[in-house]
Scaffold this active site. Structure first.
Site, PDB file in Angstrom:
ATOM      1  N   SER A 192      -2.309   5.390  -6.366  1.00 48.75           N
ATOM      2  CA  SER A 192      -2.427   4.128  -6.007  1.00 48.75           C
ATOM      3  C   SER A 192      -3.687   3.560  -6.542  1.00 48.75           C
ATOM      4  CB  SER A 192      -2.735   4.126  -4.539  1.00 48.75           C
ATOM      5  OG  SER A 192      -2.437   2.663  -3.904  1.00 48.75           O
ATOM      6  N   ASP A 201      10.716  -0.513  -1.707  1.00 54.62           N
ATOM      7  CA  ASP A 201       9.311  -0.272  -1.673  1.00 54.62           C
ATOM      8  C   ASP A 201       8.809  -1.634  -1.035  1.00 54.62           C
ATOM      9  OD1 ASP A 201       6.286  -0.261  -1.536  1.00 54.62           O
ATOM     10  OD2 ASP A 201       6.587   1.100  -3.182  1.00 54.62           O
ATOM     11  N   HIS A 218       6.719   3.426   0.138  1.00 56.34           N
ATOM     12  CA  HIS A 218       5.528   3.589  -0.401  1.00 56.34           C
ATOM     13  C   HIS A 218       4.665   4.907  -0.023  1.00 56.34           C
ATOM     14  CE1 HIS A 218       1.914   2.009  -2.952  1.00 56.34           C
ATOM     15  NE2 HIS A 218       1.353   2.415  -1.965  1.00 56.34           N
TER      16      HIS A 218
END
Length: 701
Positions: free
Chosen positions: A582, A618, A664
């Site tokens: 991330s 997502d 996600h």
């Protein structure tokens, strides 16, 4: 989106910036959370280029996402016509479909290359999973003489004195037609007549709450869609929050006996704030918690009078975050109020709860992270982290004393057992690390000692050595590093090193147990975790010192950590990989640009091979942007290779793997297994080809 870049040669209270973020996960554990567990080894950069973040102990969707409003109409600009807008949308959709079709064909063409290695890695990971994870106990929730627990999509009820063989099934995901969902959260009413369960699928971040009436035959009373958190205020009164577009701003109350009805209780008007619910340990109050990244506000619902309007504790104040517990008519407040701006425990009378009446009970030491907090009838427990080490602090409200216990050196993560009883004399928890499966411990309030519980029949990890280091950064700040390696490994400077970094949002690196990490140790890898500024490992100040205009400090920290590892003989640049997830990809990418020699000494400034995993649905990272990114990355890699071909640079592989299912944050064990195996196969193959350059006649795919 997860990106694995090969350069050949990146729960339960305080995981986010705000204290309450840990409560989101602790009382609503979305097992598991996030792609931090997905690794990619072998002398490579591993990037996760998401612009948002999630952790093993997940902060709630929206709690770290600032909401920005932009006007599309400005002075001197023309608003496009509706017809032009529609044409643009059609063109964009067509481009999206064409790019997706092209990438799917590319993946189908190249995936057989990794088939054999993927199969081998999957078999090894499944073996480790069966050996460690499947033998671990699921969380137990004891209420009086009854024990509730969840296994394989079923909720069981057993008597505390009976074996689990006599347990009865209360709920089954499959029996109710939710075969593609997993159980996220369980709440049982005080009289144990009702049970509320939230279910969540892998393709959505919104859950569904099922309320059942218990008895000889359990009956579904209510199904509530798009629910984030919920708590019982009374035997038949349930409060819950609804979630939409990663935001949670409305609180409802619903009743199940006599005059059944549902009504709106609270609405948060500021889109920057995220609302969740929590019950104090003594069940005196239900708290409505509204939190942003920098401030919070709590409203109390008296559980003795659940229909009365909520009462405000303290109006939100910029820079002040707080969370409420209760004991003997006193509110115990975990807050950043006062100097220094770190968490501290304070108290105030229920009747005079404003911050002008808050009195200090306990303050943390400098550069100490409050990881979790639990209240009991005569004591409270704080789990703390300092310089990478975990500590257990016990604060006695009777003797007004504080006892501090340093936990085992190998321990990196803890898991407090679900819903310990308020009046219990023993607190149970589990300790783990990336390469040590959870081990159960108990703290006795009566004996004032820590006891290791030998209840799990799993192999003991004895061949792994844990080392704690401090690297001196550019401004002389000492940065903690946690290192794991096989005790039997010889010539560590020749072994591959996988460095992990995050350094964002005040969130710690995920250091919970993962089978793939243990597999790497068994294959003589070295694992290093760099706790750089921007993360939360050493308190809120550690985060502030590495965010926004201080972001470069995190890069300096990472550089210092890797250099120290090499100086001490842990691998060398050409065998070093960098793993990030991330927002951690920002530091990993920056280091690749500024210090490529730290990661790969043989070929400088060369574009790496990249393996990107994305999800069609997502909600946080739209697929269209990923498709466009891949196209630009391929073009840049080809352009660079054409300019430097005479120098012997090779053309990297740029691979996009688009998954139809998944999101996600959450993934099932099966999906995680397949994904990790593909990543490891890709990275092993890339490393193998770099180690044998005569085989490296490749084209950009």
């Amino acid at each position: 989106m997860k990106v694995r870049m090969c350069c050949a040669g990146l729960r339960n209270l305080l995981q986010g910036l705000s204290f309450s973020a840990k409560y989101y996960c602790k009382h609503s554990p979305p097992q598991t959370v996030c792609p931090y567990s997905k690794i990619g080894p072998k002398k490579c950069h591993i990037l996760d280029c998401s612009k948002t973040t999630c952790t093993h102990r997940t902060a709630p969707p929206g709690s770290i996402l600032p909401c920005r409003f932009f006007s599309c109409k400005q002075e001197g600009t023309t608003v496009p016509s509706k017809r032009k807008q529609n044409t643009s949308i059609v063109t964009s959709d067509l481009l999206h479909k064409n790019l997706l079709k092209s990438e799917q064909k590319n993946w189908n063409d190249i995936s057989p290359t990794y088939k054999a290695m993927t199969k081998r890695i999957k078999e090894k990971l499944e073996e480790l999973h069966n050996m460690y994870t499947l033998n671990s106990e699921s969380a137990r929730m004891r209420l009086g003489e009854n024990v509730y627990f969840e296994e394989n999509g079923c909720i069981f009820l057993a008597k505390a004195d009976d074996g689990e063989g006599n347990a009865e099934i209360l709920f089954s995901v499959e029996d109710l037609g939710f075969s593609d969902a997993f159980i996220q959260r369980i709440r049982i009413s005080p009289d144990q007549r009702y049970i509320a369960i939230s279910l969540k699928s892998e393709n959505s971040e919104e859950g569904t709450c099922i309320v059942m009436k218990l008895g000889n035959l359990a009956v579904v009373e209510k199904v509530i869609p798009s629910v984030f958190s919920f708590e019982w205020a009374a035997n038949d009164v349930l409060y819950y929050t609804t979630q939409k577009n990663l935001k949670c701003q409305n609180v409802f109350m619903t009743t199940f006996t006599y005059q059944k009805h549902t009504k709106l209780v609270y609405t948060e008007q500021d889109a920057r704030f995220f609302v969740d619910l929590y019950c104090t340990k003594d069940r005196r109050f239900l708290t409505i918690n509204s939190n942003s990244k920098t401030s919070s506000e709590v409203w109390l619902v008296d559980c003795r009078h659940p229909f009365e309007p909520p009462a405000l504790v303290q109006a939100r104040t910029t820079g002040v975050i707080y969370h409420i517990e209760h004991r003997k008519d006193q509110l115990y407040i975990l807050t950043t109020y006062g100097e220094p701006a770190e968490y501290k425990l304070m108290k105030a009378p229920v009747a005079s709860s404003g911050k002008e009446n808050w009195q200090l009970v306990y303050a943390l030491e400098k550069q100490t992270k409050l990881v979790d907090f639990e209240m009991f009838s005569d004591d409270c427990i704080m789990f703390l982290k300092n310089a990478g080490h975990l500590y257990l602090n016990v604060i006695s409200f009777v003797s007004h004393s504080v006892q501090s216990i340093k936990l085992p050196t190998w321990a990196c993560e803890f898991e407090l057992e679900s819903h310990p009883e308020f009046t219990t004399s023993t607190c149970y928890f589990q300790l783990s690390s990336p390469v040590h499966p959870p081990k159960r411990f108990a703290y006795s309030f009566k004996e004032n000692n820590l006891i290791e519980q030998a209840v799990q029949e799993v192999p003991i990890i004895t061949n792994c050595h844990t080392t704690r280091l401090l690297a001196k950064s550019k401004d002389e700040t000492l940065v903690p590093i946690t290192v794991f390696h096989n005790k039997n490994s010889k010539e560590l400077h020749r072994r591959p090193l996988l460095v992990h970094v995050y350094g964002a949002y005040g969130i710690d690196l995920n250091m919970s147990f993962k089978e793939e990490k243990l597999m790497l140790i068994e294959e003589n890898w070295i694992l290093a975790y760099c706790h750089v500024r921007g993360g939360g490992e050493q308190g809120l100040g550690w985060h502030r010192d590495g965010c926004q205009h201080n972001k470069l400090k995190g890069l300096h920290d990472l550089r210092a950590c890797i250099r120290l590892l090499h100086q001490l003989g842990f691998s060398q640049p050409k065998h070093t990989a960098l793993a990030a997830a991330s927002a951690g990809g920002v530091l990993a990418g920056a280091l690749s640009n500024t210090d490529p020699a730290l990661i790969r000494a043989m070929v400088l400034q060369c574009y790496p091979s990249v393996f990107i995993t994305a999800y069609e649905h997502d909600e946080r990272i739209p697929l269209t942007g990923i498709l466009q990114y891949v196209q630009k990355l391929r073009k840049a890699a080809l352009d660079h290779a054409s300019r430097t071909s005479e120098k012997g640079n090779w053309i990297p592989n740029i691979i996009l793997d688009v998954q139809a299912n998944g999101s996600h944050c959450d993934s099932s064990w099966e999906q995680s297994l397949n994904e990790v195996a593909r990543h490891l196969a890709f990275l092993n193959r890339e490393l193998e080809e770099v180690c044998h350059p005569q085989h490296h006649s490749k084209s950009c795919k």
